[in-house]
Design a protein around this motif. Structure first.
Motif, PDB file in Angstrom:
ATOM      1  N   SER A  51      52.701 -21.181  -0.140  1.00 62.42           N
ATOM      2  CA  SER A  51      51.427 -20.995   0.562  1.00 62.42           C
ATOM      3  C   SER A  51      50.588 -22.263   0.488  1.00 62.42           C
ATOM      4  O   SER A  51      49.980 -22.685   1.487  1.00 62.42           O
ATOM      5  CB  SER A  51      50.646 -19.824  -0.033  1.00 62.42           C
ATOM      6  N   ARG A  52      50.574 -22.875  -0.672  1.00 58.17           N
ATOM      7  CA  ARG A  52      49.799 -24.110  -0.822  1.00 58.17           C
ATOM      8  C   ARG A  52      50.379 -25.230   0.030  1.00 58.17           C
ATOM      9  O   ARG A  52      49.643 -25.972   0.691  1.00 58.17           O
ATOM     10  CB  ARG A  52      49.774 -24.522  -2.290  1.00 58.17           C
ATOM     11  N   ILE A  53      51.688 -25.346   0.048  1.00 58.15           N
ATOM     12  CA  ILE A  53      52.343 -26.375   0.853  1.00 58.15           C
ATOM     13  C   ILE A  53      52.097 -26.117   2.338  1.00 58.15           C
ATOM     14  O   ILE A  53      51.808 -27.037   3.107  1.00 58.15           O
ATOM     15  CB  ILE A  53      53.861 -26.418   0.549  1.00 58.15           C
ATOM     16  N   ALA A  54      52.202 -24.861   2.757  1.00 62.62           N
ATOM     17  CA  ALA A  54      52.014 -24.504   4.165  1.00 62.62           C
ATOM     18  C   ALA A  54      50.621 -24.871   4.656  1.00 62.62           C
ATOM     19  O   ALA A  54      50.433 -25.237   5.821  1.00 62.62           O
ATOM     20  CB  ALA A  54      52.265 -23.014   4.369  1.00 62.62           C
ATOM     21  N   LYS A  55      49.640 -24.809   3.774  1.00 64.62           N
ATOM     22  CA  LYS A  55      48.253 -25.114   4.154  1.00 64.62           C
ATOM     23  C   LYS A  55      47.926 -26.599   4.036  1.00 64.62           C
ATOM     24  O   LYS A  55      46.783 -27.002   4.181  1.00 64.62           O
ATOM     25  CB  LYS A  55      47.294 -24.301   3.291  1.00 64.62           C
ATOM     26  N   GLY A  56      48.947 -27.404   3.741  1.00 62.60           N
ATOM     27  CA  GLY A  56      48.735 -28.851   3.669  1.00 62.60           C
ATOM     28  C   GLY A  56      48.444 -29.354   2.280  1.00 62.60           C
ATOM     29  O   GLY A  56      48.076 -30.516   2.105  1.00 62.60           O
ATOM     30  N   GLY A  57      48.626 -28.514   1.285  1.00 57.55           N
ATOM     31  CA  GLY A  57      48.351 -28.928  -0.092  1.00 57.55           C
ATOM     32  C   GLY A  57      49.516 -29.678  -0.720  1.00 57.55           C
ATOM     33  O   GLY A  57      50.588 -29.807  -0.139  1.00 57.55           O
ATOM     34  N   MET A  58      49.256 -30.168  -1.911  1.00 61.38           N
ATOM     35  CA  MET A  58      50.277 -30.894  -2.658  1.00 61.38           C
ATOM     36  C   MET A  58      50.073 -30.606  -4.132  1.00 61.38           C
ATOM     37  O   MET A  58      48.956 -30.299  -4.558  1.00 61.38           O
ATOM     38  CB  MET A  58      50.140 -32.395  -2.398  1.00 61.38           C
ATOM     39  N   TYR A  59      51.135 -30.685  -4.893  1.00 62.52           N
ATOM     40  CA  TYR A  59      51.039 -30.485  -6.329  1.00 62.52           C
ATOM     41  C   TYR A  59      50.999 -31.826  -7.027  1.00 62.52           C
ATOM     42  O   TYR A  59      51.673 -32.763  -6.614  1.00 62.52           O
ATOM     43  CB  TYR A  59      52.222 -29.655  -6.846  1.00 62.52           C
ATOM     44  N   GLY A  60      50.219 -31.907  -8.077  1.00 57.80           N
ATOM     45  CA  GLY A  60      50.134 -33.132  -8.864  1.00 57.80           C
ATOM     46  C   GLY A  60      49.114 -34.102  -8.321  1.00 57.80           C
ATOM     47  O   GLY A  60      48.511 -33.891  -7.274  1.00 57.80           O
ATOM     48  N   PRO A  61      48.939 -35.198  -9.037  1.00 59.58           N
ATOM     49  CA  PRO A  61      47.944 -36.187  -8.644  1.00 59.58           C
ATOM     50  C   PRO A  61      48.335 -36.905  -7.350  1.00 59.58           C
ATOM     51  O   PRO A  61      49.509 -37.099  -7.067  1.00 59.58           O
ATOM     52  CB  PRO A  61      47.906 -37.167  -9.825  1.00 59.58           C
TER      53      PRO A  61
END
Length: 188
Positions: free
Chosen positions: A176-186
């Motif tokens: 869900s986070r990736i689909a909304k354009g997010g990314m994990y980590g710095p």
């Protein structure tokens, strides 16, 4: 009267005061008139850069034969046009991000992961439990069953812990986070 023409005319009349006061030795008054003329020319150029035509990037004819005012107009217009273009680009980028998030939310609600070009949370969970690493939108996920941790390398190569067990709920949050354009980590 056209407001842009009126502003150019006011600047030109002020410049006539500058020349007249200067030739009479009234330098203080000439300086005051010059500052107001400069201010009016800059204000006109800024308005023109924001699309308040008729002059645009072209110096108004009333100012063209006064090199200081013409140069000031052109420089102020150019500087403001850069700001306006940057603001337009930022607004378009923000709108694209909002559209992407809206589309992603709708697809997630429908459980339509294929439309997002992402695996289903169930598939991702099964692959991770099977010991297979998965590359998703620049991220690499793998499950270390000895430590009981799902590791994720972000697109910049920064490793981090996503969670413990690769449950469907954990995979759903990640996707869900990736689909909304997010990314994990710095991020840089």
């Amino acid at each position: 009267m056209n407001p842009a023409f009126e502003e150019a005319l006011q600047a030109r009349l002020l410049w006539m005061q500058v020349r007249s006061c200067g030739s009479l030795g009234l330098h203080h008054l000439a300086g005051l008139a010059a500052h107001e003329a400069y201010w009016r020319v800059e204000r006109l150029a800024v308005k023109q850069a924001h699309g308040d035509l008729p002059y645009g990037a072209k110096c108004p004819p009333l100012l063209i034969d006064v090199p200081r005012l013409a140069t000031l107009y052109e420089q102020a217009y150019h500087d403001e046009a850069l700001v306006v273009e940057e603001e337009r680009k930022e607004a378009a980028q923000l709108q694209r991000q909002r559209d992407k998030e809206r589309h992603a939310k709708a697809c997630i609600e429908r459980n339509d992961w294929e439309a997002l070009d992402l695996p289903t949370p169930e598939h991702l969970s099964a692959e991770l439990y099977a010991g297979k690493g998965e590359r998703i939108d620049g991220h690499f996920l793998h499950y270390d069953s000895d430590d009981g941790i799902v590791w994720v390398d972000n697109p910049y190569g920064v490793e981090g812990c996503l969670g413990e067990e690769p449950t469907v709920a954990l995979c759903r949050r990640f996707l869900s986070r990736i689909a909304k354009g997010g990314m994990y980590g710095p991020e840089p």
